[in-house]
Design a protein around this motif. Structure first.
Motif, PDB file in Angstrom:
ATOM      1  N   GLN A  90      -3.980   5.580  -6.687  1.00 43.31           N
ATOM      2  CA  GLN A  90      -4.648   5.120  -7.914  1.00 43.31           C
ATOM      3  C   GLN A  90      -5.079   6.301  -8.778  1.00 43.31           C
ATOM      4  O   GLN A  90      -4.932   6.265  -9.999  1.00 43.31           O
ATOM      5  CB  GLN A  90      -5.844   4.241  -7.565  1.00 43.31           C
ATOM      6  N   ALA A  91      -5.622   7.340  -8.150  1.00 38.91           N
ATOM      7  CA  ALA A  91      -6.055   8.532  -8.899  1.00 38.91           C
ATOM      8  C   ALA A  91      -4.877   9.196  -9.597  1.00 38.91           C
ATOM      9  O   ALA A  91      -5.043   9.789 -10.674  1.00 38.91           O
ATOM     10  CB  ALA A  91      -6.745   9.522  -7.959  1.00 38.91           C
ATOM     11  N   GLU A  92      -3.682   9.091  -8.996  1.00 40.80           N
ATOM     12  CA  GLU A  92      -2.476   9.667  -9.601  1.00 40.80           C
ATOM     13  C   GLU A  92      -1.765   8.685 -10.523  1.00 40.80           C
ATOM     14  O   GLU A  92      -0.702   8.990 -11.064  1.00 40.80           O
ATOM     15  CB  GLU A  92      -1.539  10.176  -8.503  1.00 40.80           C
ATOM     16  N   GLY A  93      -2.355   7.475 -10.658  1.00 44.84           N
ATOM     17  CA  GLY A  93      -1.832   6.505 -11.614  1.00 44.84           C
ATOM     18  C   GLY A  93      -0.662   5.684 -11.130  1.00 44.84           C
ATOM     19  O   GLY A  93       0.078   5.130 -11.947  1.00 44.84           O
ATOM     20  N   VAL A  94      -0.470   5.570  -9.804  1.00 44.47           N
ATOM     21  CA  VAL A  94       0.638   4.765  -9.279  1.00 44.47           C
ATOM     22  C   VAL A  94       0.138   3.724  -8.289  1.00 44.47           C
ATOM     23  O   VAL A  94      -0.962   3.823  -7.749  1.00 44.47           O
ATOM     24  CB  VAL A  94       1.738   5.623  -8.609  1.00 44.47           C
ATOM     25  N   ASP A  95       0.988   2.746  -8.059  1.00 45.51           N
ATOM     26  CA  ASP A  95       0.719   1.707  -7.070  1.00 45.51           C
ATOM     27  C   ASP A  95       2.076   1.206  -6.588  1.00 45.51           C
ATOM     28  O   ASP A  95       3.115   1.582  -7.126  1.00 45.51           O
ATOM     29  CB  ASP A  95      -0.085   0.566  -7.706  1.00 45.51           C
ATOM     30  N   TRP A  96       2.063   0.363  -5.553  1.00 49.55           N
ATOM     31  CA  TRP A  96       3.302  -0.202  -5.024  1.00 49.55           C
ATOM     32  C   TRP A  96       3.198  -1.707  -5.014  1.00 49.55           C
ATOM     33  O   TRP A  96       2.149  -2.266  -4.686  1.00 49.55           O
ATOM     34  CB  TRP A  96       3.579   0.312  -3.598  1.00 49.55           C
ATOM     35  N   MET A  97       4.301  -2.359  -5.353  1.00 47.32           N
ATOM     36  CA  MET A  97       4.378  -3.815  -5.323  1.00 47.32           C
ATOM     37  C   MET A  97       5.584  -4.221  -4.492  1.00 47.32           C
ATOM     38  O   MET A  97       6.648  -3.626  -4.605  1.00 47.32           O
ATOM     39  CB  MET A  97       4.531  -4.376  -6.731  1.00 47.32           C
ATOM     40  N   VAL A  98       5.400  -5.250  -3.671  1.00 44.76           N
ATOM     41  CA  VAL A  98       6.512  -5.790  -2.890  1.00 44.76           C
ATOM     42  C   VAL A  98       7.395  -6.604  -3.830  1.00 44.76           C
ATOM     43  O   VAL A  98       6.910  -7.467  -4.557  1.00 44.76           O
ATOM     44  CB  VAL A  98       6.004  -6.688  -1.740  1.00 44.76           C
ATOM     45  N   VAL A  99       8.702  -6.302  -3.808  1.00 45.39           N
ATOM     46  CA  VAL A  99       9.650  -7.065  -4.620  1.00 45.39           C
ATOM     47  C   VAL A  99      10.655  -7.833  -3.767  1.00 45.39           C
ATOM     48  O   VAL A  99      11.372  -8.689  -4.278  1.00 45.39           O
ATOM     49  CB  VAL A  99      10.397  -6.160  -5.635  1.00 45.39           C
ATOM     50  N   HIS A 100      10.691  -7.521  -2.465  1.00 43.11           N
ATOM     51  CA  HIS A 100      11.627  -8.223  -1.583  1.00 43.11           C
ATOM     52  C   HIS A 100      11.122  -8.126  -0.148  1.00 43.11           C
ATOM     53  O   HIS A 100      10.654  -7.065   0.274  1.00 43.11           O
ATOM     54  CB  HIS A 100      13.023  -7.598  -1.673  1.00 43.11           C
ATOM     55  N   SER A 101      11.222  -9.238   0.585  1.00 43.88           N
ATOM     56  CA  SER A 101      10.881  -9.254   2.015  1.00 43.88           C
ATOM     57  C   SER A 101      11.932 -10.036   2.784  1.00 43.88           C
ATOM     58  O   SER A 101      12.403 -11.074   2.314  1.00 43.88           O
ATOM     59  CB  SER A 101       9.523  -9.935   2.262  1.00 43.88           C
ATOM     60  N   GLU A 102      12.287  -9.506   3.943  1.00 40.01           N
ATOM     61  CA  GLU A 102      13.110 -10.221   4.925  1.00 40.01           C
ATOM     62  C   GLU A 102      12.283 -10.257   6.195  1.00 40.01           C
ATOM     63  O   GLU A 102      11.716  -9.232   6.583  1.00 40.01           O
ATOM     64  CB  GLU A 102      14.402  -9.472   5.227  1.00 40.01           C
ATOM     65  N   ILE A 103      12.239 -11.400   6.862  1.00 39.38           N
ATOM     66  CA  ILE A 103      11.416 -11.501   8.066  1.00 39.38           C
ATOM     67  C   ILE A 103      12.142 -12.341   9.109  1.00 39.38           C
ATOM     68  O   ILE A 103      12.784 -13.334   8.773  1.00 39.38           O
ATOM     69  CB  ILE A 103      10.010 -12.052   7.719  1.00 39.38           C
ATOM     70  N   ASP A 104      12.062 -11.885  10.352  1.00 44.22           N
ATOM     71  CA  ASP A 104      12.691 -12.601  11.468  1.00 44.22           C
ATOM     72  C   ASP A 104      11.698 -12.679  12.610  1.00 44.22           C
ATOM     73  O   ASP A 104      11.019 -11.698  12.921  1.00 44.22           O
ATOM     74  CB  ASP A 104      13.946 -11.863  11.946  1.00 44.22           C
ATOM     75  N   TRP A 105      11.635 -13.852  13.240  1.00 47.76           N
ATOM     76  CA  TRP A 105      10.770 -14.025  14.409  1.00 47.76           C
ATOM     77  C   TRP A 105      11.598 -13.960  15.676  1.00 47.76           C
ATOM     78  O   TRP A 105      12.691 -14.511  15.747  1.00 47.76           O
ATOM     79  CB  TRP A 105      10.021 -15.356  14.328  1.00 47.76           C
TER      80      TRP A 105
END
Length: 150
Positions: free
Chosen positions: A57-72
């Motif tokens: 945040q101090a460096e002005g960036v963040d991450w957002m999830v745009v894709h997920s694959e999940i297996d049980w």
């Protein structure tokens, strides 16, 4: 698509205690909680690399999830003790691909792959992965491999 999970001994892990409210009446963890576990583990992983949310945040960036694959491959139950394994698989210009595995007694019960996009923390537009973060995250190994057949 069948997936095999291989987690090396040197793979970064976050301890997890399954909480009562995360389980149903059969004491099985509700499937939606796993993505929460993986997001919490990603946050702890980046902090362990010296790139906490506060630094991002101090460096002005963040991450957002745009894709997920999940297996049980099984399930966690209350009151299991578990670990969430995390490995960065690929770092692109603005994206980061990360594998996760929820482990109970060393065995994967769930695995996932998330793709995060680096964004400007104010505008939420794509930006390049910061060089310092790219260097800190390095290149891990894939925890998930497609298995032939069913």
């Amino acid at each position: 698509m069948a997936v095999e999970v291989h987690v090396g001994e040197d793979t970064w892990r976050m301890p997890l205690a399954v909480r009562y409210y995360e389980a149903d009446q059969q004491n099985v963890v509700f499937h939606g909680w796993y993505l929460n576990y993986f997001d919490e583990a990603f946050t702890a992983y980046t902090a362990a690399l010296g790139y906490s949310n506060q630094r991002a945040q101090a460096e002005g960036v963040d991450w957002m999830v745009v894709h997920s694959e999940i297996d049980w491959h099984g399930s966690l139950r209350w009151p299991d003790s578990a670990e969430i394994a995390v490995s960065a698989v690929h770092v692109g210009n603005s994206s980061i691909t990360v594998d996760f595995a929820a482990l109970r007694d060393g065995e994967a019960v769930c695995s996932a792959r998330n793709v995060y996009v680096t964004v400007d923390a104010t505008e939420f537009s794509r930006v390049e992965v910061p060089v310092a973060f790219r260097e800190a995250i390095g290149h891990g190994q894939s925890l998930r491999r497609v298995r032939a057949g069913r």
